[in-house]
Design a protein around this motif. Structure first.
Motif, PDB file in Angstrom:
ATOM      1  N   UNK A 209       0.836  -1.192  -0.144  1.00  0.00           N
ATOM      2  CA  UNK A 209       0.022  -0.156   0.123  1.00  0.00           C
ATOM      3  C   UNK A 209       0.808   1.097  -0.055  1.00  0.00           C
ATOM      4  N   UNK A 210       0.291   2.346  -0.267  1.00  0.00           N
ATOM      5  CA  UNK A 210       0.930   3.711  -0.234  1.00  0.00           C
ATOM      6  C   UNK A 210       1.133   4.178   1.356  1.00  0.00           C
ATOM      7  N   UNK A 211       2.349   4.414   1.715  1.00  0.00           N
ATOM      8  CA  UNK A 211       2.745   4.681   2.984  1.00  0.00           C
ATOM      9  C   UNK A 211       4.080   5.524   3.006  1.00  0.00           C
ATOM     10  N   UNK A 212       3.699   7.163   2.834  1.00  0.00           N
ATOM     11  CA  UNK A 212       4.720   7.806   2.455  1.00  0.00           C
ATOM     12  C   UNK A 212       4.520   9.222   3.228  1.00  0.00           C
ATOM     13  N   UNK A 213       5.546   9.997   3.432  1.00  0.00           N
ATOM     14  CA  UNK A 213       5.761  11.234   4.001  1.00  0.00           C
ATOM     15  C   UNK A 213       6.586  12.069   3.413  1.00  0.00           C
ATOM     16  N   UNK A 214       6.278  13.331   3.014  1.00  0.00           N
ATOM     17  CA  UNK A 214       7.062  14.345   2.375  1.00  0.00           C
ATOM     18  C   UNK A 214       7.085  15.483   3.322  1.00  0.00           C
ATOM     19  N   UNK A 215       8.369  15.700   3.929  1.00  0.00           N
ATOM     20  CA  UNK A 215       8.619  16.806   4.943  1.00  0.00           C
ATOM     21  C   UNK A 215       9.638  17.774   4.035  1.00  0.00           C
ATOM     22  N   UNK A 216       8.636  18.728   3.545  1.00  0.00           N
ATOM     23  CA  UNK A 216       9.239  20.051   2.827  1.00  0.00           C
ATOM     24  C   UNK A 216       9.193  19.487   1.387  1.00  0.00           C
ATOM     25  N   UNK A 217       8.062  20.135   0.609  1.00  0.00           N
ATOM     26  CA  UNK A 217       7.756  19.904  -0.765  1.00  0.00           C
ATOM     27  C   UNK A 217       8.672  20.603  -1.711  1.00  0.00           C
TER      28      UNK A 217
END
Length: 499
Positions: free
Chosen positions: A275-283
């Protein structure tokens, strides 16, 4: 002699699309990818914009989507979570095709195999040396290092592109002060609504799509892939975020509570993964200073990165591939008009710039604060105005940038409309071979391009369409003035037959 004409670093959608375009034009590339095989990680969830029509021009839209007919423009779309009505909009350029990225990659791999493309998994570019006649590529593979001499190297290896770094092309831009989280989740069936939303106890109905609130934003979307997706966007630095650690559902729950003010009942997704499981800290929003350096070119995320809001990524990257493919093939074959390959930069760079502008604007309009709330209220009113909706549709579809093709006809420089000829054939069906196409009711007496002798009801007397579907020249004059100059500028030595 080079070992191969073109090496493509990256077997994602953009790299594979470029490989297919080159193979259609008679150039067999070698595609390298560091991964041992196609990634199953869910990333993009669909295509939005003009690229949907371009896939139809290659005969791929129905094959990839399973649709029985040609694509239809959207009746509505969103900008920063605000709905934008498009029904009744003349020449609406907004199209969509929902497809998970792993599925798109699988289908493009099947197509590339049919065209004889070689894909080498587990092979990554380690170094390169650009010379006067080509580029030497040092590759790390499962059996050790190898060297490939190529006429050209294309970096389609993502936002952290090794190729871009090795060739020394700067990647300036901006990093926003946001943290985004997204995951496939399970939710109680009794809380699902008939229109694709979710009833959250203590909060109320959470609609399908993006919802902006005083403390951030939340995304809920069931795309029919087994588990809905829940995401959050928070603004400002978070001291407890360790981007080296993977996102957990517990972290997502805490973030959703901060945004909504209540707990969202989510659990681990059901069924097979991943499954999708992601974090983006600072785009990151960044664009390469140039898309070409000698015999090295950049494509897709290697050339530009931006927020995913509104789904512009694959529309931009796949259109890059279709713009570059025929130009690079003509250059490799030795039949390109002077300066043809340079038009990849001049045509696609402004389009990437526009995408970065509009995605940053969407992020700004999603930020917290009463002033932003009032701005959104005003903006939502403006989006209901037909002229504004038309302008925004062109911006989001990528159709508002007109290529400088050296011709002033109103159609020139734009993607060819969905035209039907007087013999019943649709123009999209005549572009499957990825060759330039000249449509003229009378014989224009040229032999260096595919010629279709047919009339265009309600259209010009003749037009020259490039392999990527863009009109290079058109005229309302039945004597076809300027056709030779247009052919010299865009086609040169491309010997094919009339139809």
């Amino acid at each position: 002699m080079p070992d191969v004409d073109v090496v493509i670093a990256g077997a994602g959608p953009n790299g594979l699309m470029l490989a297919c375009e080159l193979a259609l034009a008679g150039v067999q590339p070698v595609v390298l990818d560091r991964l041992p095989g196609p990634s199953a990680e869910p990333k993009a969830n669909g295509l939005v914009g003009q690229v949907v029509r371009q896939l139809e021009m290659r005969g791929l839209y129905r094959r990839f989507s399973g649709a029985a007919s040609a694509p239809e423009p959207l009746l509505t779309w969103m900008f920063s979570g605000m709905h934008m009505p498009l029904a009744g909009l003349a020449d609406n350029p907004m199209y969509a095709m929902m497809i998970a990225q792993p599925t798109l990659v699988r289908l493009l791999l099947e197509r590339s195999a049919e065209l004889g493309v070689e894909v080498r998994w587990g092979h990554g570019v380690e170094d390169l040396a650009d010379g006067p006649d080509g580029v030497r590529v040092t590759v790390a593979g499962p059996q050790g290092g190898v060297t490939l001499d190529a006429r050209y190297l294309v970096g389609a290896d993502g936002g952290r592109s090794t190729v871009r770094k090795l060739v020394g092309i700067p990647f300036p831009g901006h990093t926003s002060d946001t943290v985004s989280r997204l995951a496939h989740v399970a939710v109680p069936d009794e809380l699902r609504t008939a229109d694709g939303g979710l009833e959250v106890p203590g909060y109320g109905r959470l609609p399908f799509g993006h919802t902006r609130l005083d403390h951030g934003g939340i995304i809920f979307a069931d795309l029919g892939q087994g588990n809905p997706m829940l995401g959050t966007i928070e603004f400002g630095p978070e001291d407890d975020v360790d981007d080296a650690e993977p996102l957990t559902l517990s972290e997502l729950r805490r973030s959703a509570r901060r945004v909504l003010g209540v707990d969202v009942p989510i659990g681990a997704p059901r069924g097979d993964g991943p499954p999708a499981l992601r974090r983006i800290a600072g785009q990151n929003t960044r664009q390469a200073e140039r898309y070409r350096c000698g015999h090295v070119l950049l494509l897709g995320d290697a050339a530009h990165v931006h927020s995913a809001m509104g789904g512009p990524g694959l529309n931009l990257g796949l259109q890059d591939a279709m713009n570059l493919g025929w130009k690079l093939a003509a250059t490799v074959r030795g039949g390109a008009p002077p300066g043809l390959l340079d038009t990849y930069q001049t045509e696609r760079y402004p389009v990437g710039r526009r995408v970065m502008m509009q995605t940053m604007a969407q992020t700004a309009l999603f930020s917290p604060g009463p002033e932003i709330g009032s701005l959104r209220e005003l903006f939502a009113e403006l989006l209901t105005l037909p002229d504004v909706a038309r302008h925004m549709a062109g911006l989001l579809a990528g159709s508002d940038v007109r290529y400088d093709v050296g011709d002033q006809h109103p159609l020139s420089g734009h993607l060819v409309p969905d035209l039907q000829l007087d013999d019943g054939r649709r123009v999209a069906e005549l572009l499957h071979s990825a060759r330039s196409l000249l449509i003229a009711e009378a014989d224009p007496a040229v032999g260096s391009v595919d010629v279709v002798r047919a009339g265009i009801p309600g259209g010009p007397a003749a037009m020259l369409i490039r392999p990527d579907g863009y009109v290079a020249w058109a005229t309302d004059d039945p004597t076809h003035p300027g056709v030779e100059a247009a052919l010299a500028r865009w086609v040169n030595r491309c010997f094919v037959t009339g139809r």
